[in-house]
Structure formats: C-alpha cells, structure tokens
Design an enzyme around this catalytic site. Structure first.
Site, short mmCIF file in Angstrom:
data_model
loop_
_atom_site.label_atom_id
_atom_site.label_comp_id
_atom_site.label_asym_id
_atom_site.label_seq_id
_atom_site.Cartn_x
_atom_site.Cartn_y
_atom_site.Cartn_z
CD GLU A 1 35.41 46.40 35.60
OE1 GLU A 1 34.61 46.06 35.82
OE2 GLU A 1 36.45 45.91 34.70
CB THR B 1 30.83 59.94 33.36
OG1 THR B 1 30.61 60.86 32.65
CG2 THR B 1 29.93 58.25 34.00
CG ASP C 1 29.94 47.43 39.19
OD1 ASP C 1 29.41 46.77 40.80
OD2 ASP C 1 31.29 47.49 38.86
CD1 TRP D 1 38.89 43.82 34.37
CD2 TRP D 1 37.70 41.96 35.82
NE1 TRP D 1 37.77 42.79 33.33
CE2 TRP D 1 37.28 41.06 34.05
CE3 TRP D 1 37.39 40.53 36.44
CZ2 TRP D 1 36.36 40.78 33.52
CZ3 TRP D 1 36.03 39.40 35.98
CH2 TRP D 1 36.13 39.72 34.80
#
Length: 694
Positions: free
Chosen positions: A95, A266, A270, A664
């Site tokens: 992310e 993994t 998104d 983020w």
C-alpha cells in the site's frame, strides 16, 4: 511433500539487499517548491500547498523514507510505535509503495519531471516485488494441481490446520499464458509486508543476517486473528528461527509433518491495482506534456502487473464460482469457471527453497471480495487504454469483464442510505460450507457482511468506503459511465450528510459504521435494497480519509457541477491545512486499543495464541510459548521512546495520545491538494490571474 503454506492475508528482476546499514537520513533532496513556483506562476494556491507537503515528505530529516543504494523505501509511518495492519511503524506495505508512486506521479504532473516516478517504480521492483532469488522453484509449478487444500477456521486456537489431500483444486488457467507471454515462471506482483529496518532480525530469506529490507508476514490464522494475535515470521522458512524443535514457524499455522524449507508471498490486490491506476494517471499527465516516452517502460510494467493481478479474480482453490458448497462436492474449475472477476482480499504464491529434496510450487487466488478493494479505474485502464492493456491473449478481456462485474458488485452492495456494504465469498467461512438459509447471492457468491476479517469487523471502517468510491468517482469523471454516476448520486449525499466542516480547522468525517439487514439477491439490476441500511456511529479527524473524501467529492463535482460536493471538498482541504506541522498534516488521536499490547490468550478481546507445549524463540531471543503476548515477543518496543506512555496505560493510566504521520495519509493529503488544482484551477499562488475555482 507439502504443496502449500497459504497466507490469510515478475519480471525476473534481481532483488536488492542493502546490508546492515543503520537507518539514517543520508539521501539528498533539494526542496522544489520555491523553484517551481518561481518558474511557473500559473501554479495554484492548492498546488503550491501540494509542493510544500511534497517537500516535507521527501525531506530526509522528516523520516518518511530509508535510502538503500540510491533508492528510497517508504516507512509505514514516521513514528515507530504504531500498531494497525503493520505491527510496527518502520515496517512498510505494498500500500505504501502504491502511494509513493501516486506522490511522484502527481509531482510529475505539476513539475514535468518524471524521474522521481521512475525511481519509485525501480524501488518497488527492487524491494517489494520478489526477484529471482526470492522466488525460486516456480518452474516446478503444476497449473493442473495449483495447491493443496487447507481449511480455514474462525478461531485462531484451531491452528495449525491440516492439509487435506482429499479436496480437489481446479485448474489454474493463467499460468501457462503468463509464462509464454513474459518468458518466465515468476510472478510479477508485490508481497504485502516488508521489515524495512530488519527490526525482527530475519534478514534475507530468513538467514538471520543484517540484510534489509526483509520479507516478512504476520496474518496466517483465519478471519478472527487480529494484528494483536499474530506471530511475525520470515517469508522464507529456513527453520532457523521459531520452534525449538527445528520446524520454524510452520507448525503454528499448518499441520504438515513432511514440510520442507519454503518461500511464500501474499499479494494485497488493492495496492497493485492502485499502482496500475497511478500508472494510468501518470501516462495521461505525461502524454499531455509530450513526455509519455519518459515513463513508457514503467507504464508497460504496470500493464504486466495487471496481467498477474488477475490471480485475485479467482477462487482460492480454483473451484467453480457460484453455489460452491462442500469442499469435496463443489466442482473444481476448468478454464475461467473459477473466476469471480472481482478483486479478492489476496492472492498468494510459494514453493520449496532450492535446498528441498524435490522442487514444488503452489499458487492460490482468493475466494472473498471486499467492497473496499475494488478498483474500477484499474479495470478501465487495463481493458480500455492501449498502453495499459496486458500483452497476454486474454488479459484485457478479463479486465473488461471485471470492470462490469465490479460495478455490478457495488450496485448490489449499496444500501438504501447510500453506503456500500461488505462483500461476498465463494467459500463460506473458508471451508466451502453451507451458508445460513436465505443468504443473498451475487452471481452465485454469498453475501458476507464482514468479509475476510472480523477483529475489528472489516465493514465498519469508513476508510474503505472512501478508497473504493474515490476510484468510482474518478472513473465516472473520465468515462461518463451512468452506472458509476448512479452509485455516486446515492453515496455522495450520504457522505456529505455525515461530514462536518467548521471554523479554524474543525472538521469531522465518519469513522465507524453499523449495518443492519442485507442486500437483495442480484438479478442484474439494482433494487434499492430497502432491507439494507447503515448508520454512522462515530466520527474522527483521520486526515488521510478526509483527504480521500475531498478527492472523491472533487471528481464528482467536476463531472456533475454539484456545488455542495465542491464546497465540502474545499472546506476539508482548508481545514486540513490548519493542522500542518513540521512533518506534514496531523491530528492527535487516542489509542485505547493499546490495552491489547499485553493481553494473554484468554483476555476478553483475545490475545496471542500459542499451543500448549509449543516453545521457541524470536531471533532476538524473545521466548515464544503459551504465555506469550503481542508485546513479549516484540520486546524491542520497550526501547522505543514512546513506550513509557503505553506502559503507563497498561499500568492503569489514561489511554495514550499520539500524533501519527502515516505515509499513505500524508500522500492522500498532498494529492488531494493537487487534484483541486488539476480539476478546478483557481487563483495562482502569487495571487494574480487564474480561471476561477468553480
């Protein structure tokens, strides 16, 4: 021989392992704001604020990045003591890398300089997309037998779960196509979690060296395993750490007496989808400048990433999608029968280390799809934009199907109030069991109010609403798709009604939601879902989500001319700017959940589970046994400068307050400011001219 250790949630580029250098602010960054403002008087006030935020984020002294061999790796947060999905602030996630790309793409639009965007992609390839040394033995993968079935459980104390050779997996229809298209058996996708400073000490491939960043994982034990109940472990299992009996960490998760040394990763779809979305934006912006060639290689890489991201469209064990009940009776899929065409919570892949007696490898998709992971912008780019269309024979077509399916999914899940409910699964409770009677269905998948994880419930955080619907709003602005417009026409008024903006930086956005009822069965057209409703039960000042909401409202306002959306968006941006500090934009928050640092397994909210009789050690010597807690196997936290505040809370004091600078969130603030300039122009930062704000 084990064929899988599955996680709950590539070009053959060599990995970069930078060795034992201590974290330090050693890289160079020359502030850009003043020079760009002097060179371009048309830069708007909000864009000038973007540049100021950009300089803060990139400033080495701020602490958002660590430099490795000339490349920057973003931390999850400046602060080290923070526990959420990552269990430490100086971990990082896929992310964060996708947001790093977004920051640099936006900088490229404002400045015309695309080298930082290319550098961000190079960092992603070097450090979080596993390279050749990180994923050996892919050549042993058999697409006709992709993985051995392991049932999931709702209770972490049921683990380790056994391998079940009696359940037949379907066929993987992607592997041969991808291998022939790209000339490699490797997977080009990001692993979701890195230990940037090698805090745990696993090093490269679990070798215990000082090499950093290090691939690690945490979640492995079903939907009720919160971060507070995880055991961090290396993505390469060499048996060098963990259990005292020399079996590493594997037998905390999987009951496999014949397990061999192995690697496994993994993917968080998104993040990969956001990287594709950002590559599309970068391509559009660079093309408008006549600079498309500057990033063409990485736009092509994004298309390739999207090709592999199709693994997230498939049932975990490639079983047929629709009415899939019974692990043995649900048929294995052939061709695309196992595709649900949504973005699942994960896909994973792994295999034997080269030290194993026999090579083997496995791959799985994901059976459960959450509304917050859908990305219609990525699906649009990968199916409709020539430069982003994957090279494989069926990739672009699959993404075209996915675009329609994702829009249907959101229509199906939209409550009568406007909010978007949880999601759906093809494998009820992770075991293909029979769902409760009258469970609504979507293309044969079963409605799941809180898909994937339950602690906390995955449907309660408003942030997933914003992340998903921002993409819908951007897609609607670009494409004019009426389906997206109808979703937004209901969602936007609901979001605005639950948002307040006052004076002097006062604002509040939704935080937690409670749901009641369920959607109607999907028959191809939205029904309004009179039996499904949502209530916002708390608000906060999450700066990242406020910024994401502002972006959503700006895209909608640009497409529709809706004045209320633009007014609310600008109000949020102005309120955020009141909360600037030396590192960015931040608001204090109280962390009552930190009471779980020392919770034992039998605590009311649940604590770390280690089976009776299982004993081992973390690399630093922390004991792992049935008395362990989150904190006891992370004793490094006791040396953190913020630990005394947590300890005082654990000793009976007040819940501690922190002012966090999540990477983020800071990028969401920065890009929201720039989005206003892109869509609405406005007065130049110098205060002269301009084309108006509306």
């Amino acid at each position: 021989m084990s064929a899988a250790l599955v996680a709950a949630t590539f070009t053959a580029a060599p990995s970069v392992h930078a060795g034992p250098a201590e974290p330090a602010a050693t890289y160079d960054h020359t502030p850009v704001a003043d020079a760009l403002l002097a060179e371009n008087p048309e830069i708007t006030e909000y864009e000038a604020s973007f540049l100021e935020q950009y300089d803060k984020i990139k400033d080495p002294s701020s602490g958002y990045f660590r430099e490795f061999d000339g490349l920057l790796v973003p931390y999850h947060s400046v602060e080290t003591l923070i526990v959420e999905a990552p269990d430490h602030g100086h971990a990082t996630t896929s992310e964060a890398f996708s947001y790093y790309l977004w920051l640099e793409a936006t900088y490229g639009r404002v400045s015309g300089d695309w080298q930082p965007f290319n550098d961000a992609w190079a960092s992603m390839e070097a450090f979080i997309i596993p390279g050749t040394a990180d994923q050996p033995t892919n050549g042993a993968y058999d697409p006709s037998s992709p993985a051995t079935y392991i049932p999931e459980s709702l209770d972490p104390s049921d683990y380790p779960m056994p391998l079940d050779q009696g359940v037949e997996a379907g066929q993987d229809p992607l592997a041969a196509e991808l291998s022939s298209t790209y000339g490699t058996d490797e997977v080009y996708g990001m692993h979701w979690l890195l230990d940037v400073d090698n805090t745990y000490g696993y090093g490269f491939c679990g070798d215990g060296s000082d090499d950093a960043p290090a691939y690690v994982n945490t979640f492995q034990r079903g939907s009720n395993e919160s971060v507070w109940e995880t055991v961090p472990h290396p993505s390469c299992e060499t048996f060098a750490h963990g259990s005292d009996d020399g079996t590493g960490y594997l037998n905390l998760f999987v009951d496999d007496p014949q397990a061999s040394e192995q690697w496994r990763y993994t993917n968080a779809p998104d993040a990969d989808a956001r990287a594709v979305q950002v590559a599309y934006l970068a391509h559009e912006w660079a093309s408008e400048q006549g600079n498309a060639s500057a990033i063409a290689e990485n736009v092509s890489n994004a298309a390739m990433m999207g090709d592999y991201l199709r693994y997230a469209m498939f049932d975990k064990y490639f079983k047929e999608v629709g009415d899939c009940v019974g692990a043995t009776s649900c048929p294995p899929g052939t061709g695309k029968e196992s595709a649900h065409y949504l973005m699942a919570w994960y896909y994973s892949w792994g295999g034997a280390l080269e030290s194993a007696q026999y090579p083997w490898a496995w791959r799985i998709g994901g059976s459960s799809a959450h509304q917050g992971y859908q990305n219609v912008m990525a699906a649009y780019a990968l199916s409709e934009v020539d430069e982003l269309r994957p090279e494989s024979a069926t990739g672009a077509d699959d993404w075209g199907t996915s675009l329609d399916r994702q829009l249907e999914f959101l229509q199906w899940l939209q409550s009568s109030d406007g909010g978007i409910a949880g999601g759906a699964t093809n494998s009820w409770e992770g075991t293909y069991t029979e769902p409760p009677a009258d469970t609504p269905t979507f293309h044969g998948m079963f409605y799941d109010e809180k898909p994937v994880w339950h602690d906390p419930a995955s449907n309660q955080w408003f942030g997933f609403q914003v992340w998903d619907i921002e993409r819908v709003a951007e897609y609607h602005r670009i494409s004019g798709d009426e389906r997206a417009g109808e979703i937004l026409d209901a969602w936007v008024p609901w979001a605005i009604a639950n948002t307040t903006v006052g004076e002097g930086g006062d604002f509040a956005v939704p935080a937690d939601m409670e749901w009641s009822g369920a959607p109607d069965d999907w028959t191809g057209e939205p029904t309004g879902n009179d039996g499904l409703s949502v209530e916002v039960v708390s608000h906060n000042q999450d700066v990242g989500i406020a910024a994401g909401l502002a972006k959503t409202l700006m895209h909608y306002a640009s497409a529709t001319g809706d004045a209320a959306s633009l007014e609310t968006a600008e109000g949020l941006l102005d309120a955020l700017l009141v909360h600037q500090d030396d590192l960015g934009v931040a608001v204090p928050e109280t962390r009552a959940d930190y009471e779980r640092f020392d919770d034992p397994f039998d605590a009311p909210n649940g604590g770390l589970y280690v089976p009776d009789g299982w004993t081992g050690q973390m690399p630093n010597g922390d004991v792992i046994d049935s008395d362990s807690t989150f904190a006891s196997i992370r004793s490094f936290y006791e040396q953190d400068e913020d630990w005394p505040r947590v300890q005082a809370y654990l000793d009976g004091g007040e819940a501690p307050e922190f002012t966090y600078h999540r990477f983020w969130a800071q990028v969401d603030v920065a890009t929201a400011l720039a989005t206003h300039g892109e869509l609405f122009g406005g007065a130049p930062a110098a205060g002269e001219g301009g084309d108006g704000a509306g």
